[in-house]
Design a protein around this motif. Structure first.
Motif, PDB file in Angstrom:
ATOM      1  N   SER A  30       0.684  -1.222   0.087  1.00  0.00           N
ATOM      2  CA  SER A  30       0.111  -0.228   0.257  1.00  0.00           C
ATOM      3  C   SER A  30       0.680   1.220  -0.414  1.00  0.00           C
ATOM      4  O   SER A  30      -0.075   2.451   0.273  1.00  0.00           O
ATOM      5  CB  SER A  30      -0.271  -0.153   1.041  1.00  0.00           C
ATOM      6  N   LEU A  31       2.139   0.719   0.315  1.00  0.00           N
ATOM      7  CA  LEU A  31       2.781   2.475   0.308  1.00  0.00           C
ATOM      8  C   LEU A  31       3.075   3.136  -1.535  1.00  0.00           C
ATOM      9  O   LEU A  31       3.122   2.427  -2.341  1.00  0.00           O
ATOM     10  CB  LEU A  31       4.234   1.679   0.551  1.00  0.00           C
ATOM     11  N   PRO A  32       3.103   4.156  -0.796  1.00  0.00           N
ATOM     12  CA  PRO A  32       3.847   4.601  -2.609  1.00  0.00           C
ATOM     13  C   PRO A  32       5.270   4.181  -3.469  1.00  0.00           C
ATOM     14  O   PRO A  32       6.335   3.942  -2.538  1.00  0.00           O
ATOM     15  CB  PRO A  32       4.033   6.471  -2.287  1.00  0.00           C
ATOM     16  N   GLN A  33       4.964   3.778  -4.341  1.00  0.00           N
ATOM     17  CA  GLN A  33       6.148   3.198  -5.311  1.00  0.00           C
ATOM     18  C   GLN A  33       7.394   4.750  -5.317  1.00  0.00           C
ATOM     19  O   GLN A  33       6.459   5.549  -5.506  1.00  0.00           O
ATOM     20  CB  GLN A  33       5.514   3.117  -6.704  1.00  0.00           C
ATOM     21  N   ARG A  34       8.161   4.225  -5.453  1.00  0.00           N
ATOM     22  CA  ARG A  34       9.412   4.785  -4.949  1.00  0.00           C
ATOM     23  C   ARG A  34      10.204   4.877  -6.812  1.00  0.00           C
ATOM     24  O   ARG A  34       9.175   4.610  -7.613  1.00  0.00           O
ATOM     25  CB  ARG A  34      10.768   4.250  -4.704  1.00  0.00           C
ATOM     26  N   THR A  35       9.509   6.794  -6.951  1.00  0.00           N
ATOM     27  CA  THR A  35      10.708   6.926  -8.246  1.00  0.00           C
ATOM     28  C   THR A  35      11.384   6.538  -8.422  1.00  0.00           C
ATOM     29  O   THR A  35      12.437   7.320  -7.885  1.00  0.00           O
ATOM     30  CB  THR A  35      10.168   8.618  -8.067  1.00  0.00           C
ATOM     31  N   PRO A  36      12.063   5.987  -9.539  1.00  0.00           N
ATOM     32  CA  PRO A  36      13.272   5.549 -10.370  1.00  0.00           C
ATOM     33  C   PRO A  36      13.771   6.607 -10.551  1.00  0.00           C
ATOM     34  O   PRO A  36      13.811   7.616 -11.032  1.00  0.00           O
ATOM     35  CB  PRO A  36      12.832   5.143 -11.396  1.00  0.00           C
ATOM     36  N   ARG A  37      15.612   6.228 -10.216  1.00  0.00           N
ATOM     37  CA  ARG A  37      15.952   7.239 -10.435  1.00  0.00           C
ATOM     38  C   ARG A  37      16.564   7.385 -11.773  1.00  0.00           C
ATOM     39  O   ARG A  37      15.686   6.809 -13.059  1.00  0.00           O
ATOM     40  CB  ARG A  37      18.018   6.287  -9.805  1.00  0.00           C
ATOM     41  N   ALA A  38      17.403   8.178 -12.661  1.00  0.00           N
ATOM     42  CA  ALA A  38      17.234   8.956 -14.150  1.00  0.00           C
ATOM     43  C   ALA A  38      18.677   8.936 -14.029  1.00  0.00           C
ATOM     44  O   ALA A  38      19.744  10.266 -14.882  1.00  0.00           O
ATOM     45  CB  ALA A  38      16.480   9.754 -14.003  1.00  0.00           C
ATOM     46  N   TYR A  39      19.623   8.299 -13.957  1.00  0.00           N
ATOM     47  CA  TYR A  39      21.153   8.509 -13.657  1.00  0.00           C
ATOM     48  C   TYR A  39      21.628   7.082 -13.298  1.00  0.00           C
ATOM     49  O   TYR A  39      21.290   6.513 -12.858  1.00  0.00           O
ATOM     50  CB  TYR A  39      21.922   9.027 -12.899  1.00  0.00           C
ATOM     51  N   ILE A  40      23.121   6.700 -13.941  1.00  0.00           N
ATOM     52  CA  ILE A  40      24.411   5.589 -13.612  1.00  0.00           C
ATOM     53  C   ILE A  40      24.380   5.895 -12.165  1.00  0.00           C
ATOM     54  O   ILE A  40      24.532   6.825 -12.630  1.00  0.00           O
ATOM     55  CB  ILE A  40      24.855   5.598 -15.137  1.00  0.00           C
ATOM     56  N   GLY A  41      24.073   4.986 -11.484  1.00  0.00           N
ATOM     57  CA  GLY A  41      24.758   5.350 -10.629  1.00  0.00           C
ATOM     58  C   GLY A  41      26.181   4.588 -10.175  1.00  0.00           C
ATOM     59  O   GLY A  41      26.016   2.953 -10.853  1.00  0.00           O
TER      60      GLY A  41
END
Length: 284
Positions: A30-41
């Motif tokens: 039920s938790l909000p989905q995390r916004t995916p990263r938009a970079y190479i880590g």
């Protein structure tokens, strides 16, 4: 109202007894989905699949992690904070955050499309070193101690090489905390290897130039089974047009997280009618 009664009333979940673990997992769903990263880590540069790097660069959605995975991530972050506390308690000078920003140490390359974060900087044996902290179970910690991180955990070794290369600090202190018995491995010092770093940069540049190739030949390949970009790579969900996810876009490596449209030869700021979803290359 009990769990089963609530399930029967709502009709959304099975009406049979759930274990506590299953009930907690439903709660995490039920938790909000995390916004995916938009970079190479730095944490993924050691992965052998270039497609993972390219999809992360462009911010493609992650497969939703199970509740257990989220708890593992949560506990790992908490343990890192506890380890920093322990190091300071032992009189070891640790700088967990950049005093200029008050945030985690961060270094960027290629116009901000490649980003590294370190657990800190540490004074160890009279040298300033990058600090990398990992928590492991007993078997994995024992393997890291006996074989060294380069052999036991190649992805962690690559992460540290990338941190050193991007930060300009040519040494890293690898600290392993065992979750099973609260024991610390002997600290391992990893020195910078410029040739290894150059190979990592070459892989990153293939992802930046739209030349990334999938490691697996099919979605069922063992290399793909646990990848958090598996769906985005093989069966992408409906994705709203976004220049960063367009096959004609490439990152601007001397800008600030900007993209360039090769089709129209201009900065990519708004999707056009020719927008085409980016796909990694297949193995040949």
């Amino acid at each position: 109202m009990g769990v089963n009664a609530a399930q029967e009333a709502g009709g959304n979940t099975p009406a049979f007894p759930l274990t506590l673990d299953e009930q907690v997992t439903l709660g995490y769903a039920s938790l909000p989905q995390r916004t995916p990263r938009a970079y190479i880590g730095a944490s993924i540069v050691g992965d052998p699949c270039e497609a993972l790097l390219a999809l992360s660069l462009r911010g493609f959605p992650d497969d939703p992690p199970a509740g257990r995975q989220l708890r593992i991530f949560r506990d790992g972050h908490r343990i890192e904070d506890d380890v920093l506390f322990d190091l300071r308690l032992a009189g070891i000078p640790v700088q967990a955050v950049d005093p200029a920003t008050g945030e985690q140490w961060e270094w960027k390359l290629y116009g901000g499309h490649v980003v590294s974060h370190a657990d800190g900087k540490v004074e160890w044996e009279e040298r300033l070193r990058v600090l990398e902290v990992k928590s492991m179970n007993k078997d994995r910690a024992r393997r890291a101690e006996s074989k060294g991180v380069r052999v036991s955990d190649p992805k962690y070794y690559a992460q540290m090489q990338f941190l050193m290369g991007m930060s300009g600090i040519p040494s890293c202190l690898f600290v392993v905390y065992c979750k099973d018995n609260s024991r610390y491995n002997p600290a391992e010092v990893v020195e910078f290897d410029p040739f290894f770093y150059a190979a990592l940069l070459a892989k990153v540049e293939r992802a930046l130039s739209n030349e990334a190739v999938r490691l697996g030949a099919t979605p069922e390949a063992w290399t793909c089974e646990l990848c958090f970009k598996r769906s985005s790579c093989w069966t992408p969900p409906a994705i709203a047009p976004d220049c960063a996810k367009c096959a004609d876009a490439v990152p601007v490596v001397d800008g600030d997280r900007q993209w360039w449209c090769n089709r129209h030869d201009r900065e990519a700021v708004k999707p056009c009618e020719a927008w085409t979803l980016y796909r990694p290359r297949n193995r040949t």
